[in-house]
Design a protein around this motif. Sequence first.
Motif, PDB file in Angstrom:
ATOM      1  N   SER A 253       0.927  -1.379   0.114  1.00  0.00           N
ATOM      2  CA  SER A 253      -0.170   0.246   0.085  1.00  0.00           C
ATOM      3  C   SER A 253       0.851   1.215  -0.005  1.00  0.00           C
ATOM      4  O   SER A 253       2.060   1.127   0.467  1.00  0.00           O
ATOM      5  CB  SER A 253      -0.962  -0.006   1.259  1.00  0.00           C
ATOM      6  N   PRO A 254       0.363   2.418  -0.512  1.00  0.00           N
ATOM      7  CA  PRO A 254       1.028   3.660  -0.604  1.00  0.00           C
ATOM      8  C   PRO A 254       1.919   4.043   0.655  1.00  0.00           C
ATOM      9  O   PRO A 254       3.227   4.127   0.568  1.00  0.00           O
ATOM     10  CB  PRO A 254       0.224   4.661  -1.051  1.00  0.00           C
ATOM     11  N   THR A 428       1.300   4.037  -4.811  1.00  0.00           N
ATOM     12  CA  THR A 428       2.369   3.538  -4.155  1.00  0.00           C
ATOM     13  C   THR A 428       3.819   3.916  -4.907  1.00  0.00           C
ATOM     14  O   THR A 428       4.716   4.162  -4.360  1.00  0.00           O
ATOM     15  CB  THR A 428       2.237   1.949  -4.395  1.00  0.00           C
TER      16      THR A 428
END
Length: 485
Positions: A253-254, A428
């Motif tokens: 995830s980012p 991301t």
Amino acid sequence: MAISDFDLVLFGGSGDLAMRKLLPAMYARDYCQDLPDSARIICVGRNDWSQEQFLQTVEASAKPHIKETPVDEHWQRFLQRIVYVPINASDVSTYGKLADTLRRDPAITLVYYLATPPSLFATICDNLKATGLATPNSRVVLEKPLGRDLESAKQINAEVGKVFAESQIYRIDHYLGKETVQNLLALRFGNILFEPLWRREWISDVQITIAEKIGVGNRLGYYDTSGALRDMLQNHLLQLLCIVAMEPPTSISPDAVRDSKLQVLRSLKRFTPTTLSQNIVRGQYRAGYVDGKPVPGYREEPDAPKQSKTETFVALKAEIDTWRWAGVPFYLRTGKRMSDRLAEIVVRFKQIPHSIFNQPTSSFQPNSLVIRLQPDEGLSLNLMAKTPGDSMRLKQAELELDFREQFKAPRMEAYERLLLDVLRGQLTLFMRGDELEAAWEWVEPILDHWDQDDNSPLPYASGTWGPAASSALIGRDGLQWREES
Ligand code: BG6
């Protein structure tokens, strides 16, 4: 993940980046049927051109940059997506034309791509806000240069941040869109093999090189105020370093990935007066030969200031103050007009502790993992193996993984992937504001040191690997750059 309908607005839509990279990337994705039928690309520019005039420019300036010459049917379909809107980005009274063109439907993704000088970022964002075009679900993409020092980077973050939330801001570093960079994530976190070895106990040093054969080309106006440190090292090289050195993120995830990268940037050992003068080499190309052809020196390039002190090469030694990396040197290097076009990461492991063979330990090449980004994409793992025959002699052998051979699937250019990610809302592979600032914070003392230094960058002949001092930098630690060993 399918892409929903969108209006992609390119500020700087008639500029060099749009023509060379962005429109060709969008064409490639259109050709692969990734774009919804009614999606549009709205090019904004200052020239008071008609739609036809703009499409002629696209034909002349963007089409030649498409890898395989487009079939007319596809090309025409692509051109139908493009709408040209002549506005002066600094003048809010002209934004009405843009407002009339955009489809204001919350179901349609609205992306503003600012392929303009950063001096316009704040004005454009303010104007979008003032005209009600900066909606809560719109996105903004920022192209480099994202500042020229910590203060200007902070200012960009603050000004864009007044209009867009962090989750709406996509700061592009096109190196993160390269296939091999993501393969490095796959290699590190999709295999059990490397992680136990990926630390100071087993790794002796890491080299990261981005070498180009091209010179400054027609970008002197920008480049002379930038130089290799700002143009390549602060962003591309530091991002590669982060991917090599980061702790395993909890997910892809980012924020998980960006937290891990940020930790690396914040753990970079700060320079001292001694390391500033000993661990950094800057160079500037002189005339020489590239691919057997004579090329002029940087100061002889058209419009170049004759006394320019702008560096076209930089090499430095970095260290990361963490349990994992303490004492492991990371050598970073980039330059223009070098001997070869090459982007690679070399992870060198430690020497074996003792030789049981009739050859001394020193004759063993330490294992190394070479991750190639350019010109081809692949990995090689260098191991010691027995040479065929009667005697027990060991020599270095390569385990080679060529991504192109292994996976026959068509490739995607970095901008194709990154544009798709923006359209899908995937953050991301984009830098967060605090990462950007942490990177500037680390390089700024170098810039200050050079500003106070009366010396010019060291000269190097075009078509070489940079000034001799670059070999000496790594040589002091008893090492060599890979292509010199
Ligand atoms: C850009 C730099 O970000 O990257 C250029 O501004 C450089 O100076 C380019 O030439 C290199 O990118 P690539 O993908 O060709 O290695």
